[in-house]
Design a protein around this motif. Structure first.
Motif, PDB file in Angstrom:
ATOM      1  N   GLU A   1       0.831  -1.210   0.000  1.00 41.29           N
ATOM      2  CA  GLU A   1       0.000   0.000   0.000  1.00 41.29           C
ATOM      3  C   GLU A   1       0.864   1.258   0.000  1.00 41.29           C
ATOM      4  N   LYS A   2       1.880   1.285   0.863  1.00 38.63           N
ATOM      5  CA  LYS A   2       2.750   2.463   0.957  1.00 38.63           C
ATOM      6  C   LYS A   2       3.518   2.692  -0.339  1.00 38.63           C
ATOM      7  N   VAL A   3       4.080   1.620  -0.900  1.00 41.60           N
ATOM      8  CA  VAL A   3       4.833   1.756  -2.143  1.00 41.60           C
ATOM      9  C   VAL A   3       3.902   2.203  -3.271  1.00 41.60           C
ATOM     10  N   ALA A   4       2.704   1.630  -3.335  1.00 37.08           N
ATOM     11  CA  ALA A   4       1.749   2.001  -4.381  1.00 37.08           C
ATOM     12  C   ALA A   4       1.355   3.470  -4.283  1.00 37.08           C
ATOM     13  N   ARG A   5       1.217   3.954  -3.086  1.00 36.74           N
ATOM     14  CA  ARG A   5       0.854   5.375  -2.927  1.00 36.74           C
ATOM     15  C   ARG A   5       1.976   6.302  -3.377  1.00 36.74           C
TER      16      ARG A   5
ATOM     17  N   GLU B   1       5.812  -3.400 -10.522  1.00 34.83           N
ATOM     18  CA  GLU B   1       7.017  -4.186 -10.817  1.00 34.83           C
ATOM     19  C   GLU B   1       7.336  -5.135  -9.667  1.00 34.83           C
ATOM     20  N   TRP B   2       7.149  -4.668  -8.452  1.00 34.07           N
ATOM     21  CA  TRP B   2       7.429  -5.498  -7.276  1.00 34.07           C
ATOM     22  C   TRP B   2       6.504  -6.718  -7.248  1.00 34.07           C
ATOM     23  N   VAL B   3       5.222  -6.482  -7.456  1.00 31.35           N
ATOM     24  CA  VAL B   3       4.264  -7.593  -7.479  1.00 31.35           C
ATOM     25  C   VAL B   3       4.637  -8.572  -8.588  1.00 31.35           C
ATOM     26  N   GLU B   4       4.927  -8.044  -9.760  1.00 28.57           N
ATOM     27  CA  GLU B   4       5.227  -8.903 -10.899  1.00 28.57           C
ATOM     28  C   GLU B   4       6.510  -9.701 -10.709  1.00 28.57           C
ATOM     29  N   SER B   5       7.410  -9.232  -9.861  1.00 25.52           N
ATOM     30  CA  SER B   5       8.671  -9.937  -9.625  1.00 25.52           C
ATOM     31  C   SER B   5       8.535 -11.060  -8.599  1.00 25.52           C
ATOM     32  N   MET B   6       7.416 -11.109  -7.892  1.00 26.22           N
ATOM     33  CA  MET B   6       7.233 -12.088  -6.822  1.00 26.22           C
ATOM     34  C   MET B   6       6.759 -13.437  -7.345  1.00 26.22           C
ATOM     35  N   GLU B   7       7.167 -14.469  -6.637  1.00 29.43           N
ATOM     36  CA  GLU B   7       6.617 -15.802  -6.873  1.00 29.43           C
ATOM     37  C   GLU B   7       5.249 -15.861  -6.176  1.00 29.43           C
ATOM     38  N   GLU B   8       4.372 -16.718  -6.678  1.00 27.92           N
ATOM     39  CA  GLU B   8       3.054 -16.870  -6.059  1.00 27.92           C
ATOM     40  C   GLU B   8       3.219 -17.351  -4.619  1.00 27.92           C
ATOM     41  N   SER B   9       2.624 -16.613  -3.687  1.00 24.46           N
ATOM     42  CA  SER B   9       2.714 -16.926  -2.256  1.00 24.46           C
ATOM     43  C   SER B   9       1.682 -16.097  -1.514  1.00 24.46           C
ATOM     44  N   SER B  10       1.554 -16.354  -0.228  1.00 24.11           N
ATOM     45  CA  SER B  10       0.638 -15.544   0.579  1.00 24.11           C
ATOM     46  C   SER B  10       1.112 -14.095   0.629  1.00 24.11           C
ATOM     47  N   ILE B  11       2.414 -13.888   0.549  1.00 24.89           N
ATOM     48  CA  ILE B  11       2.951 -12.518   0.532  1.00 24.89           C
ATOM     49  C   ILE B  11       2.514 -11.808  -0.746  1.00 24.89           C
ATOM     50  N   LYS B  12       2.627 -12.494  -1.887  1.00 25.21           N
ATOM     51  CA  LYS B  12       2.209 -11.879  -3.147  1.00 25.21           C
ATOM     52  C   LYS B  12       0.713 -11.583  -3.120  1.00 25.21           C
ATOM     53  N   VAL B  13      -0.072 -12.456  -2.509  1.00 29.23           N
ATOM     54  CA  VAL B  13      -1.512 -12.208  -2.387  1.00 29.23           C
ATOM     55  C   VAL B  13      -1.756 -10.917  -1.606  1.00 29.23           C
ATOM     56  N   ALA B  14      -1.082 -10.781  -0.458  1.00 23.56           N
ATOM     57  CA  ALA B  14      -1.274  -9.594   0.393  1.00 23.56           C
ATOM     58  C   ALA B  14      -0.867  -8.319  -0.341  1.00 23.56           C
ATOM     59  N   VAL B  15       0.270  -8.355  -1.011  1.00 25.95           N
ATOM     60  CA  VAL B  15       0.748  -7.163  -1.725  1.00 25.95           C
ATOM     61  C   VAL B  15      -0.159  -6.866  -2.922  1.00 25.95           C
ATOM     62  N   SER B  16      -0.583  -7.895  -3.642  1.00 27.67           N
ATOM     63  CA  SER B  16      -1.472  -7.705  -4.795  1.00 27.67           C
ATOM     64  C   SER B  16      -2.783  -7.048  -4.388  1.00 27.67           C
ATOM     65  N   GLU B  17      -3.328  -7.470  -3.248  1.00 27.40           N
ATOM     66  CA  GLU B  17      -4.572  -6.866  -2.756  1.00 27.40           C
ATOM     67  C   GLU B  17      -4.402  -5.374  -2.527  1.00 27.40           C
ATOM     68  N   ASP B  18      -3.347  -5.010  -1.828  1.00 26.77           N
ATOM     69  CA  ASP B  18      -3.168  -3.601  -1.492  1.00 26.77           C
ATOM     70  C   ASP B  18      -2.777  -2.750  -2.692  1.00 26.77           C
ATOM     71  N   VAL B  19      -1.940  -3.277  -3.576  1.00 19.76           N
ATOM     72  CA  VAL B  19      -1.571  -2.522  -4.774  1.00 19.76           C
ATOM     73  C   VAL B  19      -2.797  -2.335  -5.662  1.00 19.76           C
ATOM     74  N   SER B  20      -3.575  -3.382  -5.864  1.00 21.99           N
ATOM     75  CA  SER B  20      -4.766  -3.253  -6.716  1.00 21.99           C
ATOM     76  C   SER B  20      -5.794  -2.310  -6.096  1.00 21.99           C
ATOM     77  N   ARG B  21      -5.916  -2.334  -4.764  1.00 19.51           N
ATOM     78  CA  ARG B  21      -6.854  -1.429  -4.090  1.00 19.51           C
ATOM     79  C   ARG B  21      -6.453   0.028  -4.323  1.00 19.51           C
ATOM     80  N   GLU B  22      -5.174   0.311  -4.233  1.00 22.69           N
ATOM     81  CA  GLU B  22      -4.704   1.682  -4.473  1.00 22.69           C
ATOM     82  C   GLU B  22      -4.831   2.050  -5.948  1.00 22.69           C
ATOM     83  N   MET B  23      -4.504   1.103  -6.827  1.00 20.61           N
ATOM     84  CA  MET B  23      -4.536   1.384  -8.258  1.00 20.61           C
ATOM     85  C   MET B  23      -5.952   1.674  -8.739  1.00 20.61           C
ATOM     86  N   VAL B  24      -6.931   0.905  -8.278  1.00 17.33           N
ATOM     87  CA  VAL B  24      -8.303   1.099  -8.751  1.00 17.33           C
ATOM     88  C   VAL B  24      -8.850   2.447  -8.278  1.00 17.33           C
TER      89      VAL B  24
END
Length: 178
Positions: free
Chosen positions: A45-49, A57-80
């Motif tokens: 969320e902080k990086v996205a803001r 880029e950070w999300v796209e560089s991650m392997e699928e994991s619970s961490i990527k899920v958490a970051v994807s949620e917050d980045v997409s929430r800020e992006m939308v």
């Protein structure tokens, strides 16, 4: 639950105040689990803001994991919030997996409140094999008061049979109550 979440948020903010590198180091060294997922989500969320391109880029560089899920949620929430159409395009290009499903859900939650028609058009663009059940369910609940017949039509497209039956029944009850 709530107290623990508040404490984690306060702790994260304290670490974040020492700089992004310190916050990343802190998150990396937490034990795996819900606290680490929370910390990474807050980082997303902080990086996205501050820099959406870097967050993507950070999300796209991650392997699928619970961490990527958490970051994807917050980045997409800020992006939308900033660019619904851009967020929709970005998530469509993500590889299938839990992170994509989490991002789809976050985008649908926010976009359907602002523009349910555009959200419906976006959902229709996904290939048949993509799991968009959560987005459809959110859209159905958003439009059931203003377009109950449309909501019923959308509810019938849920791929999970149990989830579809439940949502269709809920929507039919709303129609009968009107």
């Amino acid at each position: 639950g709530r107290v623990r979440g508040r404490a984690a948020h306060i702790l994260f903010e304290k670490v974040w105040s020492k700089g992004e590198d310190m916050a990343i180091h802190w998150a990396e060294n937490l034990p795996q689990g819900s606290l680490q997922d929370f910390a990474y989500g807050e980082l997303g969320e902080k990086v996205a803001r501050s820099d959406m391109n870097r967050a993507v880029e950070w999300v796209e560089s991650m392997e699928e994991s619970s961490i990527k899920v958490a970051v994807s949620e917050d980045v997409s929430r800020e992006m939308v919030k900033q660019d619904p159409s851009g967020a929709g395009t970005w998530v469509m290009q993500m590889p299938d997996g839990a992170s994509k499903e989490a991002a789809i859900t976050q985008i649908a939650k926010i976009w359907s409140k602002k523009d349910p028609v555009a959200t419906a058009d976006w959902i229709n663009q996904f290939p048949q094999e993509t799991n968009v059940d959560s987005a459809i369910e959110i859209l159905v609940k958003q439009i059931s008061g203003t377009d109950p017949e449309g909501a019923l039509s959308w509810a019938s497209t849920i791929s999970n049979p149990d989830r579809r039956q439940k949502l269709v029944q809920e929507t039919q009850k709303k129609i009968q109550a009107q």
